[in-house]
Design an enzyme around this catalytic site. Structure first.
Site: not given
Ligand code: VAH
Length: 323
Positions: A12, A16, A38, A56, A145, A149, A175
Protein backbone atom coordinates in the site's frame (compact mmCIF):
# COMPACT_ATOMS: atom_id res chain seq x y z
CA UNK A 1 14.50 -14.69 15.15
CA UNK A 2 16.41 -11.80 13.53
CA UNK A 3 15.92 -8.51 15.38
CA UNK A 4 17.45 -6.01 12.95
CA UNK A 5 15.19 -4.01 10.59
CA UNK A 6 17.31 -3.56 7.48
CA UNK A 7 15.33 -4.66 4.44
CA UNK A 8 11.78 -3.36 4.46
CA UNK A 9 8.77 -4.19 2.27
CA UNK A 10 5.91 -1.65 2.24
CA UNK A 11 2.51 -2.71 0.92
CA UNK A 12 0.00 0.00 0.00
CA UNK A 13 2.95 2.33 -0.63
CA UNK A 14 0.79 4.62 -2.80
CA UNK A 15 -1.83 5.12 -0.11
CA UNK A 16 -2.15 8.27 1.99
CA UNK A 17 0.12 6.99 4.79
CA UNK A 18 2.11 4.56 2.63
CA UNK A 19 3.36 7.30 0.31
CA UNK A 20 4.96 9.40 3.02
CA UNK A 21 5.93 6.42 5.16
CA UNK A 22 7.96 5.01 2.26
CA UNK A 23 9.80 8.33 1.83
CA UNK A 24 10.49 8.51 5.58
CA UNK A 25 11.73 4.90 5.74
CA UNK A 26 14.00 5.45 2.72
CA UNK A 27 15.46 8.52 4.35
CA UNK A 28 16.20 6.45 7.44
CA UNK A 29 17.25 3.09 6.00
CA UNK A 30 18.38 3.95 2.47
CA UNK A 31 16.41 4.00 -0.79
CA UNK A 32 17.38 0.54 -1.94
CA UNK A 33 16.53 -1.05 1.43
CA UNK A 34 12.86 -0.07 1.22
CA UNK A 35 10.84 -1.95 -1.40
CA UNK A 36 7.64 -0.08 -2.22
CA UNK A 37 4.64 -1.98 -3.54
CA UNK A 38 1.06 -1.16 -4.40
CA UNK A 39 -1.82 -2.46 -6.52
CA UNK A 40 -1.15 0.45 -8.89
CA UNK A 41 0.92 -0.48 -11.97
CA UNK A 42 2.90 2.78 -11.98
CA UNK A 43 4.74 4.04 -8.93
CA UNK A 44 3.43 7.18 -7.20
CA UNK A 45 6.86 7.78 -5.69
CA UNK A 46 9.60 9.97 -7.20
CA UNK A 47 11.39 8.22 -10.11
CA UNK A 48 14.68 6.66 -9.03
CA UNK A 49 13.83 6.87 -5.33
CA UNK A 50 14.02 3.12 -4.84
CA UNK A 51 12.56 -0.23 -5.97
CA UNK A 52 8.84 -0.35 -6.79
CA UNK A 53 6.72 -3.36 -7.71
CA UNK A 54 3.07 -3.73 -8.56
CA UNK A 55 1.69 -6.16 -5.94
CA UNK A 56 -1.71 -7.59 -5.10
CA UNK A 57 -1.57 -8.57 -1.42
CA UNK A 58 -4.01 -11.39 -2.17
CA UNK A 59 -1.23 -13.05 -4.18
CA UNK A 60 0.85 -14.77 -1.47
CA UNK A 61 3.31 -16.15 -4.05
CA UNK A 62 4.02 -12.65 -5.35
CA UNK A 63 4.65 -11.38 -1.81
CA UNK A 64 6.92 -14.36 -1.12
CA UNK A 65 8.95 -13.81 -4.29
CA UNK A 66 9.68 -10.22 -3.17
CA UNK A 67 10.59 -11.37 0.35
CA UNK A 68 13.14 -13.82 -1.04
CA UNK A 69 14.39 -11.62 -3.88
CA UNK A 70 15.16 -8.69 -1.56
CA UNK A 71 15.94 -10.67 1.63
CA UNK A 72 13.16 -8.75 3.43
CA UNK A 73 13.19 -8.76 7.24
CA UNK A 74 10.35 -6.31 7.95
CA UNK A 75 6.93 -5.65 6.42
CA UNK A 76 4.88 -2.49 6.87
CA UNK A 77 1.52 -3.80 5.69
CA UNK A 78 -0.37 -0.62 4.81
CA UNK A 79 -2.61 -2.02 2.05
CA UNK A 80 -6.31 -1.88 3.03
CA UNK A 81 -9.71 -0.61 1.96
CA UNK A 82 -10.77 2.22 4.29
CA UNK A 83 -14.10 2.78 6.03
CA UNK A 84 -16.18 4.62 3.44
CA UNK A 85 -15.02 2.71 0.36
CA UNK A 86 -15.26 -0.49 2.39
CA UNK A 87 -18.94 0.12 3.13
CA UNK A 88 -19.61 0.28 -0.62
CA UNK A 89 -18.01 -3.16 -1.08
CA UNK A 90 -17.89 -4.99 2.27
CA UNK A 91 -16.95 -8.39 0.80
CA UNK A 92 -13.96 -6.91 -1.04
CA UNK A 93 -13.02 -5.00 2.11
CA UNK A 94 -13.03 -8.23 4.14
CA UNK A 95 -11.13 -10.14 1.46
CA UNK A 96 -8.36 -7.58 0.93
CA UNK A 97 -7.97 -6.49 4.55
CA UNK A 98 -8.06 -9.97 6.10
CA UNK A 99 -6.56 -12.26 3.45
CA UNK A 100 -3.88 -9.68 2.70
CA UNK A 101 -2.98 -9.54 6.38
CA UNK A 102 -2.90 -13.29 6.93
CA UNK A 103 -0.77 -13.74 3.80
CA UNK A 104 1.78 -11.32 5.26
CA UNK A 105 1.72 -12.93 8.69
CA UNK A 106 2.05 -16.49 7.36
CA UNK A 107 5.01 -15.51 5.17
CA UNK A 108 6.57 -13.61 8.08
CA UNK A 109 6.46 -16.82 10.15
CA UNK A 110 7.71 -18.96 7.24
CA UNK A 111 10.67 -16.66 6.55
CA UNK A 112 11.35 -15.74 10.18
CA UNK A 113 10.91 -12.04 9.54
CA UNK A 114 11.99 -9.63 12.25
CA UNK A 115 8.78 -7.60 12.41
CA UNK A 116 5.42 -6.94 10.87
CA UNK A 117 3.64 -3.60 11.28
CA UNK A 118 -0.11 -3.75 10.62
CA UNK A 119 -2.18 -0.57 11.20
CA UNK A 120 -5.37 -0.56 13.18
CA UNK A 121 -7.76 2.37 13.48
CA UNK A 122 -10.24 4.26 15.63
CA UNK A 123 -12.74 2.39 13.47
CA UNK A 124 -12.48 -0.54 15.93
CA UNK A 125 -14.87 1.34 18.22
CA UNK A 126 -18.61 1.80 17.96
CA UNK A 127 -21.54 3.85 19.33
CA UNK A 128 -21.18 2.50 22.89
CA UNK A 129 -17.51 3.50 23.22
CA UNK A 130 -16.81 6.22 25.81
CA UNK A 131 -16.22 9.69 24.34
CA UNK A 132 -12.54 9.30 25.25
CA UNK A 133 -11.78 5.73 24.13
CA UNK A 134 -9.79 3.81 26.78
CA UNK A 135 -6.98 1.47 25.75
CA UNK A 136 -9.06 -1.46 26.99
CA UNK A 137 -12.76 -1.38 26.13
CA UNK A 138 -15.33 -3.39 24.22
CA UNK A 139 -14.88 -3.23 20.46
CA UNK A 140 -18.17 -3.05 18.52
CA UNK A 141 -17.40 -1.51 15.11
CA UNK A 142 -20.27 -0.62 12.76
CA UNK A 143 -18.27 -0.82 9.51
CA UNK A 144 -16.72 -3.79 7.70
CA UNK A 145 -13.45 -1.84 7.79
CA UNK A 146 -13.73 -1.64 11.57
CA UNK A 147 -14.53 -5.36 11.75
CA UNK A 148 -11.35 -6.10 9.76
CA UNK A 149 -9.32 -3.85 12.05
CA UNK A 150 -10.58 -5.64 15.18
CA UNK A 151 -9.83 -8.99 13.48
CA UNK A 152 -6.40 -7.72 12.41
CA UNK A 153 -5.58 -6.80 16.00
CA UNK A 154 -6.56 -10.14 17.48
CA UNK A 155 -5.08 -12.10 14.56
CA UNK A 156 -1.77 -10.30 15.05
CA UNK A 157 -1.86 -11.00 18.79
CA UNK A 158 -2.50 -14.68 18.02
CA UNK A 159 0.61 -14.79 15.80
CA UNK A 160 2.62 -13.16 18.60
CA UNK A 161 1.55 -15.79 21.09
CA UNK A 162 1.34 -18.85 18.80
CA UNK A 163 4.41 -18.31 16.62
CA UNK A 164 6.49 -15.73 18.49
CA UNK A 165 6.08 -13.34 15.53
CA UNK A 166 6.78 -9.69 16.35
CA UNK A 167 3.58 -7.98 15.13
CA UNK A 168 2.85 -4.37 16.06
CA UNK A 169 0.05 -1.96 15.26
CA UNK A 170 -1.51 1.31 16.32
CA UNK A 171 -5.05 2.63 16.09
CA UNK A 172 -4.65 5.54 13.68
CA UNK A 173 -7.01 8.47 14.10
CA UNK A 174 -7.90 10.52 11.03
CA UNK A 175 -4.61 11.32 9.31
CA UNK A 176 -4.07 14.67 7.62
CA UNK A 177 -1.35 15.11 5.01
CA UNK A 178 -0.32 17.47 2.25
CA UNK A 179 1.45 14.98 -0.03
CA UNK A 180 -1.12 12.29 -0.85
CA UNK A 181 -4.90 12.43 -0.75
CA UNK A 182 -6.63 9.89 1.49
CA UNK A 183 -8.20 6.91 -0.20
CA UNK A 184 -11.87 6.73 0.72
CA UNK A 185 -12.02 7.18 4.47
CA UNK A 186 -14.65 8.86 6.60
CA UNK A 187 -12.10 11.39 7.82
CA UNK A 188 -11.18 12.51 4.29
CA UNK A 189 -13.08 15.78 4.89
CA UNK A 190 -10.36 16.90 7.30
CA UNK A 191 -7.87 16.75 4.41
CA UNK A 192 -10.11 17.92 1.53
CA UNK A 193 -11.04 21.08 3.46
CA UNK A 194 -7.46 22.41 3.17
CA UNK A 195 -7.20 21.66 -0.56
CA UNK A 196 -10.56 23.34 -1.27
CA UNK A 197 -9.79 26.32 0.97
CA UNK A 198 -6.86 27.13 -1.31
CA UNK A 199 -8.38 25.95 -4.60
CA UNK A 200 -11.84 27.60 -4.25
CA UNK A 201 -11.95 29.41 -0.93
CA UNK A 202 -14.92 27.27 0.01
CA UNK A 203 -15.78 23.66 0.91
CA UNK A 204 -18.92 21.55 1.15
CA UNK A 205 -18.35 19.16 4.03
CA UNK A 206 -19.97 15.71 4.12
CA UNK A 207 -20.35 15.66 7.90
CA UNK A 208 -22.01 18.14 10.30
CA UNK A 209 -20.06 21.08 11.70
CA UNK A 210 -20.23 19.69 15.27
CA UNK A 211 -18.58 16.37 14.25
CA UNK A 212 -15.59 15.88 16.54
CA UNK A 213 -13.04 13.16 15.82
CA UNK A 214 -9.48 12.27 16.87
CA UNK A 215 -7.03 13.50 14.24
CA UNK A 216 -3.26 13.49 13.66
CA UNK A 217 -0.93 15.36 11.34
CA UNK A 218 1.16 13.14 9.06
CA UNK A 219 4.55 14.02 10.61
CA UNK A 220 3.21 12.73 13.95
CA UNK A 221 1.73 9.66 12.22
CA UNK A 222 5.12 8.79 10.74
CA UNK A 223 6.84 9.41 14.08
CA UNK A 224 4.38 7.14 15.90
CA UNK A 225 4.64 4.38 13.30
CA UNK A 226 8.43 4.27 13.18
CA UNK A 227 8.88 4.82 16.94
CA UNK A 228 6.58 1.87 17.66
CA UNK A 229 8.39 -0.26 15.05
CA UNK A 230 11.74 0.52 16.67
CA UNK A 231 10.65 0.10 20.29
CA UNK A 232 12.16 -2.72 22.34
CA UNK A 233 9.69 -5.62 22.17
CA UNK A 234 10.40 -6.43 25.82
CA UNK A 235 8.95 -3.02 26.79
CA UNK A 236 5.62 -3.68 25.07
CA UNK A 237 2.66 -5.00 27.02
CA UNK A 238 0.40 -4.35 24.00
CA UNK A 239 1.33 -5.27 20.45
CA UNK A 240 -1.23 -4.66 17.71
CA UNK A 241 -3.71 -2.23 19.24
CA UNK A 242 -2.03 0.89 20.65
CA UNK A 243 -4.25 3.95 20.99
CA UNK A 244 -2.40 6.99 19.69
CA UNK A 245 -3.79 10.50 19.96
CA UNK A 246 -2.65 14.01 19.21
CA UNK A 247 -5.68 16.26 18.79
CA UNK A 248 -9.46 16.26 18.40
CA UNK A 249 -11.47 18.98 16.75
CA UNK A 250 -14.85 19.69 15.20
CA UNK A 251 -15.21 20.76 11.58
CA UNK A 252 -16.28 24.19 12.83
CA UNK A 253 -13.05 24.49 14.84
CA UNK A 254 -11.01 23.39 11.82
CA UNK A 255 -12.78 25.96 9.62
CA UNK A 256 -12.07 28.68 12.20
CA UNK A 257 -8.39 27.69 12.23
CA UNK A 258 -8.30 28.00 8.43
CA UNK A 259 -9.93 31.46 8.60
CA UNK A 260 -6.99 32.69 10.66
CA UNK A 261 -4.99 32.28 7.42
CA UNK A 262 -7.77 32.61 4.81
CA UNK A 263 -10.34 34.99 6.36
CA UNK A 264 -12.75 34.74 3.46
CA UNK A 265 -12.96 30.90 3.64
CA UNK A 266 -16.59 29.68 3.50
CA UNK A 267 -17.98 26.26 4.41
CA UNK A 268 -21.37 24.61 4.05
CA UNK A 269 -22.52 21.19 5.27
CA UNK A 270 -24.19 18.35 3.36
CA UNK A 271 -23.95 15.23 5.56
CA UNK A 272 -24.04 11.91 3.72
CA UNK A 273 -23.71 8.22 4.69
CA UNK A 274 -20.36 8.93 6.28
CA UNK A 275 -22.05 10.92 9.07
CA UNK A 276 -23.33 7.70 10.67
CA UNK A 277 -19.80 6.23 10.55
CA UNK A 278 -18.28 9.36 12.08
CA UNK A 279 -20.97 9.41 14.79
CA UNK A 280 -20.02 5.84 15.77
CA UNK A 281 -16.43 6.82 16.59
CA UNK A 282 -15.20 8.50 19.80
CA UNK A 283 -14.26 12.15 20.21
CA UNK A 284 -10.78 11.31 21.49
CA UNK A 285 -8.53 8.55 22.77
CA UNK A 286 -6.62 7.72 25.94
CA UNK A 287 -3.11 6.95 24.64
CA UNK A 288 -1.41 6.54 28.03
CA UNK A 289 -0.26 2.99 27.16
CA UNK A 290 1.62 4.22 24.06
CA UNK A 291 3.19 7.01 26.13
CA UNK A 292 4.25 4.61 28.90
CA UNK A 293 5.39 1.63 26.78
CA UNK A 294 7.25 3.35 23.92
CA UNK A 295 7.38 7.06 24.76
CA UNK A 296 4.70 8.36 22.42
CA UNK A 297 4.48 12.16 22.32
CA UNK A 298 2.85 14.17 19.49
CA UNK A 299 4.29 17.45 18.21
CA UNK A 300 1.44 19.11 16.28
CA UNK A 301 -1.81 20.80 17.21
CA UNK A 302 -4.61 22.19 15.02
CA UNK A 303 -2.95 25.60 14.59
CA UNK A 304 0.53 24.33 13.67
CA UNK A 305 -0.94 21.71 11.35
CA UNK A 306 -3.21 24.24 9.62
CA UNK A 307 -0.35 26.68 9.11
CA UNK A 308 1.92 23.97 7.71
CA UNK A 309 -0.76 22.39 5.51
CA UNK A 310 -1.79 25.68 3.93
CA UNK A 311 1.83 26.73 3.37
CA UNK A 312 2.72 23.43 1.68
CA UNK A 313 -0.46 23.26 -0.43
CA UNK A 314 -0.13 26.90 -1.53
CA UNK A 315 3.33 26.13 -2.92
CA UNK A 316 2.04 23.08 -4.77
CA UNK A 317 -0.84 25.07 -6.29
CA UNK A 318 1.43 28.00 -7.21
CA UNK A 319 3.96 25.68 -8.89
CA UNK A 320 1.24 23.88 -10.81
CA UNK A 321 1.76 20.54 -9.05
CA UNK A 322 -1.86 20.86 -7.93
CA UNK A 323 -4.68 22.50 -9.88
C1 VAH B 1 -10.97 6.18 7.59
N1 VAH B 1 -8.96 7.53 7.70
O1 VAH B 1 -11.58 7.24 7.70
C2 VAH B 1 -9.47 6.19 7.94
C3 VAH B 1 -9.23 5.84 9.38
C4 VAH B 1 -9.94 7.24 11.22
C5 VAH B 1 -10.35 6.18 10.32
O2 VAH B 1 -8.85 4.52 9.54
O3 VAH B 1 -11.49 5.13 7.21
Amino acid sequence: MRKEMKRILVTGACGQIGTELTVALRRKYGNDNVIATDLKQETCLPEGSGPYHQLDVLDADAIESLITRYDIDTVYHMAALLSAVGEKNPQLCWNVNMNGSINVMNLAVKHSLTRVIIPSSIAVWGPGTPAIAPQETALHPTTMYGVTKVCGEVLGDYYVRKYGLDVRGLRYPGIISSEALPGGGTTDYAVEIYYEAIRNGRYTCFVREDTRLPMMYMPDCLKATIDLAEADFADLKHHTDFNVGSMSFTVAEQAAAIRKFIPEFEIEYAPDFRQDIADSWPDGVDDSSAREEWGWSPSHDLESMTRDMLEKLRVRFETGVLV
